[in-house]
Design an enzyme around this catalytic site. Structure first.
Site, PDB file in Angstrom:
ATOM      1  N   HIS A  69       0.840  -1.203   0.000  1.00  0.00           N
ATOM      2  CA  HIS A  69       0.000   0.000   0.000  1.00  0.00           C
ATOM      3  C   HIS A  69       0.876   1.254   0.000  1.00  0.00           C
ATOM      4  O   HIS A  69       1.618   1.497   0.948  1.00  0.00           O
ATOM      5  CB  HIS A  69      -0.885  -0.024   1.244  1.00  0.00           C
ATOM      6  CG  HIS A  69      -1.862   1.086   1.338  1.00  0.00           C
ATOM      7  ND1 HIS A  69      -1.875   1.987   2.383  1.00  0.00           N
ATOM      8  CD2 HIS A  69      -2.890   1.437   0.527  1.00  0.00           C
ATOM      9  CE1 HIS A  69      -2.863   2.837   2.217  1.00  0.00           C
ATOM     10  NE2 HIS A  69      -3.500   2.534   1.096  1.00  0.00           N
ATOM     11  N   GLU A 115       0.436  -0.692  -4.816  1.00  0.00           N
ATOM     12  CA  GLU A 115      -0.710   0.210  -4.954  1.00  0.00           C
ATOM     13  C   GLU A 115      -0.221   1.638  -4.904  1.00  0.00           C
ATOM     14  O   GLU A 115       0.719   1.956  -4.170  1.00  0.00           O
ATOM     15  CB  GLU A 115      -1.701  -0.052  -3.811  1.00  0.00           C
ATOM     16  CG  GLU A 115      -2.974   0.779  -3.855  1.00  0.00           C
ATOM     17  CD  GLU A 115      -2.886   2.102  -3.093  1.00  0.00           C
ATOM     18  OE1 GLU A 115      -3.827   2.920  -3.207  1.00  0.00           O
ATOM     19  OE2 GLU A 115      -1.868   2.328  -2.392  1.00  0.00           O
ATOM     20  N   ASP A 174      -1.727   6.003  -5.460  1.00  0.00           N
ATOM     21  CA  ASP A 174      -2.763   6.989  -5.753  1.00  0.00           C
ATOM     22  C   ASP A 174      -2.178   7.999  -6.733  1.00  0.00           C
ATOM     23  O   ASP A 174      -0.975   8.313  -6.665  1.00  0.00           O
ATOM     24  CB  ASP A 174      -3.176   7.730  -4.487  1.00  0.00           C
ATOM     25  CG  ASP A 174      -3.561   6.787  -3.360  1.00  0.00           C
ATOM     26  OD1 ASP A 174      -4.642   6.206  -3.445  1.00  0.00           O
ATOM     27  OD2 ASP A 174      -2.765   6.646  -2.410  1.00  0.00           O
ATOM     28  N   HIS A 220      -1.208  10.791  -2.158  1.00  0.00           N
ATOM     29  CA  HIS A 220      -2.532  10.438  -1.654  1.00  0.00           C
ATOM     30  C   HIS A 220      -3.365  11.667  -1.330  1.00  0.00           C
ATOM     31  O   HIS A 220      -4.514  11.790  -1.752  1.00  0.00           O
ATOM     32  CB  HIS A 220      -2.413   9.568  -0.395  1.00  0.00           C
ATOM     33  CG  HIS A 220      -3.731   9.261   0.238  1.00  0.00           C
ATOM     34  ND1 HIS A 220      -4.307  10.075   1.187  1.00  0.00           N
ATOM     35  CD2 HIS A 220      -4.597   8.232   0.049  1.00  0.00           C
ATOM     36  CE1 HIS A 220      -5.479   9.577   1.550  1.00  0.00           C
ATOM     37  NE2 HIS A 220      -5.672   8.449   0.881  1.00  0.00           N
ATOM     38  N   GLU A 271      -5.095   4.094  -8.073  1.00  0.00           N
ATOM     39  CA  GLU A 271      -6.343   4.749  -7.672  1.00  0.00           C
ATOM     40  C   GLU A 271      -6.368   6.184  -8.158  1.00  0.00           C
ATOM     41  O   GLU A 271      -5.454   6.965  -7.863  1.00  0.00           O
ATOM     42  CB  GLU A 271      -6.513   4.722  -6.152  1.00  0.00           C
ATOM     43  CG  GLU A 271      -7.804   5.393  -5.703  1.00  0.00           C
ATOM     44  CD  GLU A 271      -7.960   5.509  -4.201  1.00  0.00           C
ATOM     45  OE1 GLU A 271      -8.817   6.304  -3.765  1.00  0.00           O
ATOM     46  OE2 GLU A 271      -7.216   4.830  -3.474  1.00  0.00           O
TER      47      GLU A 271
END
Length: 276
Positions: free
Chosen positions: A21, A48, A50, A63, A136
């Site tokens: 993450h 992962e 953002d 993020h 994301e």
């Protein structure tokens, strides 16, 4: 419609795949290249990130809406140009707990540099592994659908819009925004989509149904604790289930018992050790 799988999956012996993450963010500053290279070295199944658009329309891995928490600067990311963001230090806020000598870390000129999505994709493709790559898109944003258009351009430039290929990252685009997923489906129909769900998600369905064209759900760990039956509901419909953010040993065990497909964690090293 499900996207055909064209490559070989990394061997996980039936356990959930473990995704880092924001990189190995418990060990290194989140969303820095060091966080991702550390994750690669740990042998994770995926990463992962953002993404947000800068004022001059570069996708950067950040993020928060603002730069304040994870850099030594201030301001809204979407109002700052990449050149300004590259002047900031994105690493010194993080106290390292992996035994790295602080002086040695500070001597790395690239450690605190903001990470663009293109730089991350370049590092990913150089691994020549089928790493699950969860991206994301953050909404709402002043740029609306430009985020997804720029993302598809970057993915296409790296050959990642044609489905899962051998020895290439396996891209998945995630969002809490259903509109963002609809845009992605139109722009890159072979890129699998993940609908992120938290307790306050509008139109949350408890019967395991997902929006048309979406075959993967990303569940908040808090939902899984309270309503584990939701995992089964999605599994019965043939959906993959990703769970975030899973850091506690009890939650790792719970996810493994439920047979989720992917565990997203700040502590991938610890999670892999527990699962193995």
């Amino acid at each position: 419609m499900a996207v055909p799988y064209l490559g070989e999956k990394r061997e996980t012996d039936g356990r959930p795949r473990v995704v880092a993450h924001r990189g190995a963010s418990a060990l290194q500053p989140e969303h820095t290249l060091a966080a991702y290279t550390t994750a690669f070295d740990l042998g994770v199944d995926g990463i992962e990130c953002d993404v947000r658009l800068t004022a001059d329309h570069h996708l950067v891995c950040v993020h928060d809406r603002r730069a304040d928490r994870t850099s030594n600067g201030k301001g809204v990311i979407s109002t700052l140009e990449l050149a300004r963001l590259e002047e900031l230090d994105w690493a010194s806020w993080k106290a390292l707990d992996d035994g790295t000598d602080p002086e040695e870390a500070d001597s790395d000129p690239g450690r605190g540099r903001i990470l663009t999505l293109r730089r991350l994709l370049d590092s990913l493709t150089s691994q020549r592994q089928e790493l699950l790559t969860l991206i994301e898109t953050k909404h709402p944003t002043r740029y609306g659908g430009l985020v997804e258009r720029q993302l598809v351009t970057a993915l296409r430039d790296f050959g990642l819009t044609s489905g899962d290929l051998p020895q290439m990252p396996h891209a998945r685009v995630m969002s809490f925004s259903l509109l963002a997923l609809v845009r992605m489906r139109g722009l890159a129909p072979r890129v699998p989509l993940v609908y992120l769900v938290e307790q306050s998600t509008p139109r949350l369905s408890w019967d395991g149904s997902l929006p048309a064209g979406v075959d993967i759900v990303g569940l908040d760990m808090r939902i899984v604790r309270r309503t584990p039956a939701l995992v089964r509901a999605h599994q019965r419909r043939g959906h993959e289930v990703y769970v975030w953010t899973v850091n506690d040993p009890e939650d790792v065990e719970r996810c493994a018992d439920l047979g989720v497909d992917v565990i997203i964690s700040d502590r991938p090293r610890d999670v892999m050790a527990l699962l193995d």
